[in-house]
Design an enzyme around this catalytic site. Structure first.
Site, short mmCIF file in Angstrom:
data_model
loop_
_atom_site.label_atom_id
_atom_site.label_comp_id
_atom_site.label_asym_id
_atom_site.label_seq_id
_atom_site.Cartn_x
_atom_site.Cartn_y
_atom_site.Cartn_z
N HIS A 30 1.24 -0.96 -0.53
CA HIS A 30 -0.03 0.16 -0.53
C HIS A 30 1.02 1.11 0.39
CE1 HIS A 30 -3.95 -1.45 1.44
NE2 HIS A 30 -3.65 -2.50 0.78
N TYR A 152 -8.55 -7.14 11.16
CA TYR A 152 -7.60 -7.86 9.21
C TYR A 152 -6.55 -7.31 9.42
CZ TYR A 152 -8.35 -7.97 4.66
OH TYR A 152 -7.95 -8.38 3.11
N LYS A 208 -8.46 -11.75 10.50
CA LYS A 208 -8.04 -12.18 8.75
C LYS A 208 -6.25 -11.85 9.06
CE LYS A 208 -10.21 -10.95 4.95
NZ LYS A 208 -11.40 -11.43 4.02
N LYS A 210 -4.16 -11.30 5.84
CA LYS A 210 -3.49 -11.27 4.93
C LYS A 210 -2.23 -11.47 4.35
CE LYS A 210 -5.87 -9.25 1.79
NZ LYS A 210 -6.18 -9.96 0.91
N ASP A 238 -6.24 -15.29 3.89
CA ASP A 238 -7.07 -15.24 2.16
C ASP A 238 -5.72 -14.63 1.93
OD1 ASP A 238 -7.93 -13.91 -0.08
OD2 ASP A 238 -8.92 -11.83 0.75
N PRO A 239 -4.95 -15.66 0.89
CA PRO A 239 -3.41 -14.80 -0.16
C PRO A 239 -4.21 -14.39 -1.63
CG PRO A 239 -4.48 -17.64 -0.29
CD PRO A 239 -5.26 -16.78 0.32
N ASN A 240 -5.42 -14.67 -1.91
CA ASN A 240 -5.88 -13.76 -2.89
C ASN A 240 -5.72 -14.64 -4.33
OD1 ASN A 240 -5.72 -10.48 -1.12
ND2 ASN A 240 -7.35 -10.87 -2.36
N GLU A 263 -10.17 -18.18 2.75
CA GLU A 263 -10.53 -17.46 1.60
C GLU A 263 -9.55 -17.59 0.08
OE1 GLU A 263 -11.54 -13.45 3.24
OE2 GLU A 263 -11.42 -12.24 1.70
N GLU A 269 -5.93 -21.49 -13.13
CA GLU A 269 -5.02 -22.26 -14.23
C GLU A 269 -4.95 -23.09 -14.94
OE1 GLU A 269 -3.20 -23.95 -9.73
OE2 GLU A 269 -3.51 -25.63 -10.33
N ASN A 292 -13.62 -13.31 -2.49
CA ASN A 292 -14.69 -12.02 -2.96
C ASN A 292 -13.43 -12.10 -4.41
OD1 ASN A 292 -12.07 -11.54 -1.28
ND2 ASN A 292 -12.31 -9.91 -2.67
N ASP A 316 -19.12 -6.91 -1.37
CA ASP A 316 -19.09 -6.02 -0.59
C ASP A 316 -20.19 -4.72 -1.57
OD1 ASP A 316 -18.04 -3.17 -0.59
OD2 ASP A 316 -15.92 -3.80 -0.49
N HIS A 342 -16.19 -8.16 2.09
CA HIS A 342 -15.02 -7.62 1.42
C HIS A 342 -14.73 -5.98 2.08
CE1 HIS A 342 -13.05 -5.62 -1.48
NE2 HIS A 342 -11.94 -5.77 -1.43
N SER A 343 -13.38 -5.42 2.27
CA SER A 343 -13.60 -4.22 2.56
C SER A 343 -12.47 -4.04 1.53
CB SER A 343 -13.79 -3.59 3.73
OG SER A 343 -11.79 -3.78 4.24
N ASN A 344 -12.34 -2.31 1.56
CA ASN A 344 -10.88 -1.39 0.72
C ASN A 344 -10.25 -0.68 2.25
OD1 ASN A 344 -11.85 -3.04 -1.96
ND2 ASN A 344 -9.93 -3.40 -1.91
N HIS A 371 -10.99 -2.37 6.83
CA HIS A 371 -9.17 -1.86 7.19
C HIS A 371 -9.85 -0.69 8.09
CE1 HIS A 371 -9.02 -4.18 3.23
NE2 HIS A 371 -8.00 -3.89 3.28
N ARG A 424 -4.77 3.54 -7.68
CA ARG A 424 -4.32 2.99 -6.33
C ARG A 424 -3.05 2.14 -7.73
NH1 ARG A 424 -6.64 -2.00 -2.32
NH2 ARG A 424 -4.75 -2.91 -1.88
O1 LIG Z 1 -9.98 -9.46 1.00
C1 LIG Z 1 -9.21 -9.18 0.02
O2 LIG Z 1 -9.24 -9.52 -0.87
C2 LIG Z 1 -9.09 -7.67 0.02
O3 LIG Z 1 -9.46 -6.99 1.27
C3 LIG Z 1 -8.45 -7.28 -0.74
C4 LIG Z 1 -8.07 -5.81 -0.88
O4 LIG Z 1 -7.41 -5.43 -1.94
C5 LIG Z 1 -6.64 -6.12 0.58
O5 LIG Z 1 -5.95 -6.51 0.17
C6 LIG Z 1 -6.22 -5.04 0.68
O6 LIG Z 1 -7.14 -3.28 0.03
O7 LIG Z 1 -5.23 -4.12 0.09
MG LIG Z 2 -10.19 -11.45 -0.35
#
Ligand SMILES: O=C([O-])C(=O)C[C@H](O)[C@@H](O)C(=O)[O-]
Ligand SMILES: [Mg+2]
Length: 448
Positions: A30, A152, A208, A210, A238-240, A263, A269, A292, A316, A342-344, A371, A424
């Site tokens: 970030h 978070y 949770k 990240k 949550d490894p996205n 998550e 793949e 999400n 969200d 979900h959030s940002n 967040h 961003r």
């Molecule tokens: O649950 C998620 O995937 C997030 O919160 C994704 C977001 O982009 C979060 O990782 C962030 O804002 O950096």
């Molecule tokens: Mg997520």
């Protein structure tokens, strides 16, 4: 006597910025600032309605283009107003409709729909007209007075490695959380410390982490350490979608009694979509799976549901709309599945909006993401809802039930206008940690 609901007399769109830590995700790091857009509506009854959404010029321009469709309309016709916006809106050329199956942050602006900030502000006005809190206008109405919220947790890099970026320093704060949140935290010990300080301040019992930052096995060490420190806590990661299917199975199978849910463990793949890959993951690992990423609109949800790829949809309201998110909560509840959000990074207007949406979600939603804890103190409201004993308090006054502080908004707008860029870009700060770093949806950010 005037008939009908009040009419909207004015719509302002105000872009704002706030301060952030060097938070790590699969997308990078970030930046020292995050941006948001605010919508402020006035109506003929003298009320003010507010909404907050994703930042940046794309969303700001989209909101401004809606002004002629909103001003002059009756507040009670808010559904028709939104419908007219949907019919008028065109998808940007760069939007491939794929959503965020791989956490490409530049695509988030297409997943978020600007008009949901307008929906929020209209519901705020309607609630004030009807003398009812916003949650009473959604779904089956208010289901609870307070909303369970999770802590978070993020890995945080050392801001001294990017001195020129001038990240906020709070080392002399008397608040232990504020003091901690701008420091480096990259080890299991420091992640546990983060959780403990958050538990002290907000009472969180659910956390949770990240992920998608370090090697999966190192992140699981942090999860084990968290579970040891909070044996009754619900711990998630949550490894996205960073892990391959094989790696996700290997990492998560031994965590069946440790994690509460996982998550977005893997992404697309070998020509298979994330929805297909996550369905295969669920066949092998006995853990509820949240997302999400693979269900961010109704068409994606149709396929995710058909394949039984997920158990928990983090719907969200900035992706789904307020009505849409609660509709999702109702469907999930009827089907024996679970709703969350979900959030940002966000200000306290979004925090308030989350409180109302989650208050209207029927059944047993999972603890809400926010967040906010990373921004707490940068209030744009005079009466920010509090998180007490792990629960976000739902305002009881009509509409959103909060009042905007225009002095703070204008300060945040000044900060926004002083920034070199409004979009961003998590690769920018990342370059200070690893020169020439590039996003790779399959590689944790610090593994290069
Ligand atoms: O649950 C998620 O995937 C997030 O919160 C994704 C977001 O982009 C979060 O990782 C962030 O804002 O950096
Ligand atoms: Mg997520």
């Amino acid at each position: 006597m005037n008939k009908g609901t009040p009419t909207v007399t004015e719509m302002q769109v105000i872009p704002v910025a706030g301060y952030d830590s060097m938070l790590m995700t699969l997308s990078g790091c970030h930046a020292p600032y995050f941006t948001r857009n605010l919508v402020i509506l006035k109506d003929s009854a003298g009320h003010t309605g507010i909404g907050e959404i994703h930042g940046g010029d794309y969303t700001c321009d989209a909101l401004k283009s809606c002004i002629p469709l909103v001003v002059g309309q009756q507040v009670g016709k808010y559904r028709a107003i939104l419908d007219s916006i949907h019919k008028a809106s065109k998808r940007a050329k760069e939007d491939d409709g794929e959503g965020i199956q791989s956490l490409d942050i530049s695509k988030l602006k297409f997943v978020v729909k600007a008009e949901w900030a307008i929906e929020c502000a209209l519901l705020d006005l309607l609630g004030q007209y009807l003398d009812l809190p916003m949650c009473e206008l959604l779904g089956d109405g208010k289901q609870r007075d307070q909303v369970e919220t999770l802590g978070y947790l993020f890995y945080v890099s050392d801001k001294n490695k990017a001195k020129e970026l001038n990240y906020l320093d709070e080392s002399d704060s008397s608040d232990p959380w504020f003091k901690l949140r701008r420091q480096e935290m990259l080890t299991p010990e420091r992640i546990v410390e983060q959780a403990q300080v958050l538990h002290e301040k907000y009472g969180f019992r659910n956390f949770k982490l990240k992920g998608g930052v370090l090697k999966g096995s190192e992140e699981m060490e942090a999860i084990r350490a968290l579970k040891k420190a909070f044996p009754n806590g619900r711990i998630n990661i949550d490894p996205n979608g960073a892990w391959s299917l094989a790696e996700a199975i290997e990492l998560c199978k031994p965590m069946e009694g440790v994690l509460t849910y996982i998550e977005d463990p893997c992404g697309p793949e070998s020509g298979f979509s994330s929805r297909e890959i996550m369905a295969e993951f669920k066949n092998k690992v006995n853990l509820p799976v949240a997302t999400n990423m693979i269900a961010t609109d109704w068409r994606q949800f149709y396929h995710a549901a058909a394949l039984k790829s997920v158990d928990i949809v983090l719907a969200d309201p900035h992706f789904w709309g307020f009505g849409g998110s609660v509709r999702m909560a109702q469907i999930l509840n009827d089907w024996g599945l679970t709703w969350g959000s979900h959030s940002n990074n966000h200000f306290d207007i979004t925090l308030t909006a989350f409180a109302h949406v989650a208050a209207a979600a029927p059944g047993n939603p999972t603890a809400l993401d926010t967040h906010w804890i990373w921004q707490d103190g940068q209030n744009l409201l005079n009466d920010t809802p509090q998180i007490v004993d792990g629960y976000l308090q739902v305002p009881k006054k009509p509409g959103l039930g909060v009042t905007i502080n225009m002095d703070r908004v204008m300060e945040a707008n000044k900060l926004y206008n002083s920034l070199p860029t409004h979009d961003r870009d998590d690769a920018m700060a990342m370059q200070y940690l690893i020169p020439n770093w590039k996003f790779d949806s399959k590689k944790p950010a610090l593994v290069r």
